[in-house]
Enzyme design. Structure first.
Site, PDB file in Angstrom:
ATOM      1  N   GLU A 222     138.497 -56.239   0.763  1.00  0.00           N
ATOM      2  CA  GLU A 222     139.247 -55.262  -0.038  1.00  0.00           C
ATOM      3  C   GLU A 222     139.142 -55.651  -1.510  1.00  0.00           C
ATOM      4  O   GLU A 222     139.457 -56.773  -1.887  1.00  0.00           O
ATOM      5  CB  GLU A 222     140.708 -55.229   0.421  1.00  0.00           C
ATOM      6  CG  GLU A 222     141.666 -54.520  -0.514  1.00  0.00           C
ATOM      7  CD  GLU A 222     141.268 -53.080  -0.870  1.00  0.00           C
ATOM      8  OE1 GLU A 222     140.969 -52.300   0.040  1.00  0.00           O
ATOM      9  OE2 GLU A 222     141.259 -52.757  -2.087  1.00  0.00           O
TER      10      GLU A 222
ATOM     11  N   ARG B 226     153.450 -43.607   3.216  1.00  0.00           N
ATOM     12  CA  ARG B 226     152.157 -44.280   3.331  1.00  0.00           C
ATOM     13  C   ARG B 226     152.329 -45.794   3.384  1.00  0.00           C
ATOM     14  O   ARG B 226     151.636 -46.502   4.119  1.00  0.00           O
ATOM     15  CB  ARG B 226     151.283 -43.885   2.135  1.00  0.00           C
ATOM     16  CG  ARG B 226     149.870 -44.430   2.208  1.00  0.00           C
ATOM     17  CD  ARG B 226     149.063 -44.138   0.952  1.00  0.00           C
ATOM     18  NE  ARG B 226     147.777 -44.802   1.022  1.00  0.00           N
ATOM     19  CZ  ARG B 226     147.584 -46.072   0.750  1.00  0.00           C
ATOM     20  NH1 ARG B 226     148.607 -46.834   0.385  1.00  0.00           N
ATOM     21  NH2 ARG B 226     146.382 -46.616   0.863  1.00  0.00           N
TER      22      ARG B 226
ATOM     23  N   TYR C 199     159.357 -32.627   2.322  1.00  0.00           N
ATOM     24  CA  TYR C 199     159.872 -32.988   3.646  1.00  0.00           C
ATOM     25  C   TYR C 199     160.602 -34.318   3.548  1.00  0.00           C
ATOM     26  O   TYR C 199     160.312 -35.126   2.664  1.00  0.00           O
ATOM     27  CB  TYR C 199     158.742 -33.059   4.682  1.00  0.00           C
ATOM     28  CG  TYR C 199     157.515 -33.847   4.274  1.00  0.00           C
ATOM     29  CD1 TYR C 199     157.459 -35.220   4.434  1.00  0.00           C
ATOM     30  CD2 TYR C 199     156.404 -33.211   3.719  1.00  0.00           C
ATOM     31  CE1 TYR C 199     156.326 -35.936   4.068  1.00  0.00           C
ATOM     32  CE2 TYR C 199     155.270 -33.914   3.345  1.00  0.00           C
ATOM     33  CZ  TYR C 199     155.230 -35.277   3.532  1.00  0.00           C
ATOM     34  OH  TYR C 199     154.118 -35.987   3.159  1.00  0.00           O
TER      35      TYR C 199
ATOM     36  N   ASP D  20     137.560 -41.188   3.329  1.00  0.00           N
ATOM     37  CA  ASP D  20     137.262 -40.497   2.065  1.00  0.00           C
ATOM     38  C   ASP D  20     135.867 -40.828   1.547  1.00  0.00           C
ATOM     39  O   ASP D  20     135.291 -40.067   0.781  1.00  0.00           O
ATOM     40  CB  ASP D  20     138.301 -40.872   0.993  1.00  0.00           C
ATOM     41  CG  ASP D  20     139.587 -40.056   1.124  1.00  0.00           C
ATOM     42  OD1 ASP D  20     139.700 -39.271   2.077  1.00  0.00           O
ATOM     43  OD2 ASP D  20     140.469 -40.213   0.261  1.00  0.00           O
TER      44      ASP D  20
HETATM   45  C1  FAD Z   1     148.445 -35.347  -2.862  1.00  0.00           C
HETATM   46  C2  FAD Z   1     147.855 -35.903  -1.603  1.00  0.00           C
HETATM   47  C3  FAD Z   1     148.521 -35.740  -0.390  1.00  0.00           C
HETATM   48  C4  FAD Z   1     147.965 -36.216   0.803  1.00  0.00           C
HETATM   49  N1  FAD Z   1     148.633 -35.996   1.968  1.00  0.00           N
HETATM   50  C5  FAD Z   1     148.065 -36.374   3.132  1.00  0.00           C
HETATM   51  C6  FAD Z   1     148.738 -36.123   4.372  1.00  0.00           C
HETATM   52  O1  FAD Z   1     149.850 -35.596   4.388  1.00  0.00           O
HETATM   53  N2  FAD Z   1     148.115 -36.497   5.531  1.00  0.00           N
HETATM   54  C7  FAD Z   1     146.873 -37.095   5.539  1.00  0.00           C
HETATM   55  O2  FAD Z   1     146.351 -37.401   6.631  1.00  0.00           O
HETATM   56  N3  FAD Z   1     146.228 -37.356   4.365  1.00  0.00           N
HETATM   57  C8  FAD Z   1     146.777 -37.021   3.176  1.00  0.00           C
HETATM   58  N4  FAD Z   1     146.144 -37.303   2.001  1.00  0.00           N
HETATM   59  C9  FAD Z   1     144.806 -37.958   2.026  1.00  0.00           C
HETATM   60  C10 FAD Z   1     144.860 -39.448   2.289  1.00  0.00           C
HETATM   61  O3  FAD Z   1     145.756 -40.087   1.406  1.00  0.00           O
HETATM   62  C11 FAD Z   1     143.451 -40.055   2.120  1.00  0.00           C
HETATM   63  O4  FAD Z   1     142.491 -39.195   2.654  1.00  0.00           O
HETATM   64  C12 FAD Z   1     143.341 -41.378   2.871  1.00  0.00           C
HETATM   65  O5  FAD Z   1     144.295 -42.287   2.367  1.00  0.00           O
HETATM   66  C13 FAD Z   1     141.928 -41.966   2.742  1.00  0.00           C
HETATM   67  O6  FAD Z   1     141.885 -43.229   3.343  1.00  0.00           O
HETATM   68  P1  FAD Z   1     140.604 -44.158   3.173  1.00  0.00           P
HETATM   69  O7  FAD Z   1     140.919 -45.412   3.902  1.00  0.00           O
HETATM   70  O8  FAD Z   1     139.373 -43.417   3.543  1.00  0.00           O
HETATM   71  O9  FAD Z   1     140.476 -44.429   1.616  1.00  0.00           O
HETATM   72  P2  FAD Z   1     141.446 -45.212   0.629  1.00  0.00           P
HETATM   73  O10 FAD Z   1     142.846 -45.128   1.057  1.00  0.00           O
HETATM   74  O11 FAD Z   1     141.103 -44.751  -0.742  1.00  0.00           O
HETATM   75  O12 FAD Z   1     141.006 -46.745   0.797  1.00  0.00           O
HETATM   76  C14 FAD Z   1     139.809 -47.239   0.249  1.00  0.00           C
HETATM   77  C15 FAD Z   1     140.005 -48.720  -0.032  1.00  0.00           C
HETATM   78  O13 FAD Z   1     138.737 -49.299  -0.389  1.00  0.00           O
HETATM   79  C16 FAD Z   1     138.929 -50.201  -1.464  1.00  0.00           C
HETATM   80  N5  FAD Z   1     137.621 -50.345  -2.122  1.00  0.00           N
HETATM   81  C17 FAD Z   1     137.019 -49.497  -2.988  1.00  0.00           C
HETATM   82  N6  FAD Z   1     135.808 -49.958  -3.319  1.00  0.00           N
HETATM   83  C18 FAD Z   1     135.623 -51.134  -2.650  1.00  0.00           C
HETATM   84  C19 FAD Z   1     134.549 -52.063  -2.565  1.00  0.00           C
HETATM   85  N7  FAD Z   1     133.421 -51.898  -3.234  1.00  0.00           N
HETATM   86  N8  FAD Z   1     134.709 -53.151  -1.770  1.00  0.00           N
HETATM   87  C20 FAD Z   1     135.861 -53.358  -1.064  1.00  0.00           C
HETATM   88  N9  FAD Z   1     136.914 -52.503  -1.126  1.00  0.00           N
HETATM   89  C21 FAD Z   1     136.770 -51.388  -1.887  1.00  0.00           C
HETATM   90  C22 FAD Z   1     139.999 -49.542  -2.313  1.00  0.00           C
HETATM   91  O14 FAD Z   1     140.642 -50.478  -3.145  1.00  0.00           O
HETATM   92  C23 FAD Z   1     140.931 -48.992  -1.225  1.00  0.00           C
HETATM   93  O15 FAD Z   1     141.906 -49.918  -0.838  1.00  0.00           O
HETATM   94  C24 FAD Z   1     146.699 -36.877   0.783  1.00  0.00           C
HETATM   95  C25 FAD Z   1     146.051 -37.085  -0.433  1.00  0.00           C
HETATM   96  C26 FAD Z   1     146.610 -36.606  -1.616  1.00  0.00           C
HETATM   97  C27 FAD Z   1     145.877 -36.829  -2.913  1.00  0.00           C
END
Ligand code: FAD
Length: 397
Positions: free
Chosen positions: A33, A106, A217, A297
């Protein structure tokens, strides 16, 4: 025989879930991370049954029970006067879709996942360590890790890019840029006792207005209310500006000035706001290249209008755990993951975008939408989400 070894970039919700799924499938996992401290910030998340079912299977849901709330319904309301346009009951979620529909913070989800990860001997989590390079060969991956000024090397059987919206790993798959969606999300949580009683009910409220919508909510046993206001905004952030920043309450007051008083009172109760420019990317043609796979994402960033970003990352993790448990041939197993996930994730990306346009209609188009919503009735409302929420056999899709 040594267990296979996965290297994961990113310990967000997607990376943590993948680490758990792979560890349960007999893998050794090194989870890197970039952030020095895993921040327990953020706001509310709606967790639909397709995701809560997986967390239940992983044994995580039980630890969320004290913090999670099951909204009784999603109520769709008209911005101008607060009239209810439709009500989708959620109290039958478990019976209909096989798992509960939940609202939680979260930070609570992240904490529960971190605790589960800490209990797995097969997972090593290193914070402050960024994946900074990689090469995928016939027999494995070589990954460069930047740990402060030190560069380390990690050898693995596969690399999972769970590194979020600005993914480093994704850059090797395509050279697309983050695109501003023309909308910003304003988020806050408010102590429940500062909010009018009608706004504290155990339900999700979705208000539809011209060029804006509002979602709120209750969270954490009803002690907090999560509020997200999404507005069309005409400003053009650069790639490096897709971070949250403090938001001016005055801006929202002006944008919501013609909304029903209940909604305005809720917005006024907020002590502070953070705003996110919402970024969008088109679906891509592959999530896998050799022994490298993208999830969450990093693979399929989506607008939050179906509340599915985290849920889809959790689905990715579950499918990865499934295919890699069965497959001896890692490259073929990863292709199995891609096959299972590509079309569904793209559909959710596109539907989220479409939803945005529908929510923000004005004039006669909004009138037509509202009439259609009123005519739907609860059963038709629920049926519209069967394809998305049904938790039975997520991995078989
Ligand atoms: C306004 C809003 C409301 C939302 N509401 C919802 C909801 O109600 N329900 C839902 O399911 N989703 C919701 N989402 C979406 C959700 O928050 C994200 O899609 C989700 O958190 C993505 O998770 P992830 O693990 O793919 O990415 P992230 O949570 O972005 O995690 C990526 C991680 O990788 C790390 N990282 C980056 N680059 C590197 C690297 N080179 N090496 C090592 N680590 C690295 C970062 O520091 C981070 O910790 C919402 C989003 C928004 C903006």
């Amino acid at each position: 025989m040594n267990p296979p070894h996965a290297v994961i970039a990113g310990a967000g919700i997607g990376g943590l879930c993948t680490a758990l799924c792979l560890a349960r499938a007999g893998w050794r996992v090194s989870l890197f991370e970039k952030a020095k401290v895993l921040d327990e910030t953020g706001a509310g998340l709606q967790l639909s049954p397709n995701a809560s079912a997986i967390l239940r299977r992983l044994g995580v849901l039980v630890h969320l029970a004290p913090f999670a709330l099951a909204p009784e319904a999603i109520k769709i309301r008209r911005a101008r006067d607060g009239a209810t346009l439709a009500r989708m009951p959620l109290d039958g979620a478990e019976a209909r879709w096989g798992a509960p529909y939940l609202a939680l913070h979260r930070a609570d989800l992240q904490r529960a996942l971190l605790e589960a990860v800490a209990h797995e001997d097969g997972i090593r989590l290193q914070a402050g360590a960024a994946v900074a390079g990689f090469a995928s060969g016939k027999d494995g991956v070589a990954v460069a890790i930047a740990h402060g000024a030190v560069r380390l090397k990690e050898a693995g059987d596969c690399l999972i890019g769970a590194d979020g919206l600005r993914s480093f790993v994704r850059q090797r798959f395509c050279d697309d840029h983050l695109r501003f969606s023309g909308r910003t999300a304003w988020r806050t949580t408010i102590e429940a006792d500062r909010v009018p009683a009608a706004m504290r009910r155990q339900e999700t409220n979705l208000w539809l207005g011209r060029k804006a919508h509002l979602v709120h909510y209750p969270l954490r046993g009803g002690t907090l209310v999560n509020v997200v206001a999404i507005v069309d905004e005409d400003f053009r952030p650069d790639d490096d500006e897709f971070w949250s920043s403090p938001g001016e309450a005055k801006f929202l007051e002006a944008r919501f000035a013609r909304w029903d008083k209940t909604a305005r009172d809720l917005l006024r109760a907020a002590a502070e706001w953070r705003k996110w420019p919402l970024a969008d990317r088109d679906p891509i043609a592959r999530f896998v290249s050799g022994r490298v796979a993208l999830i969450g994402d990093a693979a399929h960033p989506m607008l939050p209008f179906l509340a599915q970003g985290a849920a889809q990352a959790i689905e990715d993790a579950s499918v990865l755990g499934e295919v890699l448990a069965h497959g001896k041939n890692i490259e073929a197993s990863l292709l199995g993951y891609q096959e299972a996930r590509l079309a569904r994730a793209a559909r959710v990306q596109k539907e989220s975008r479409r939803q945005a346009a529908i929510y923000h209609l004005g004039g006669p188009a909004a009138l037509l939408r509202d009439t259609a919503l009123r005519a739907l009735g609860p059963e038709k409302m629920l049926a519209r989400y069967d394809w998305l929420y049904d938790a039975r056999d997520v991995n078989a899709r």
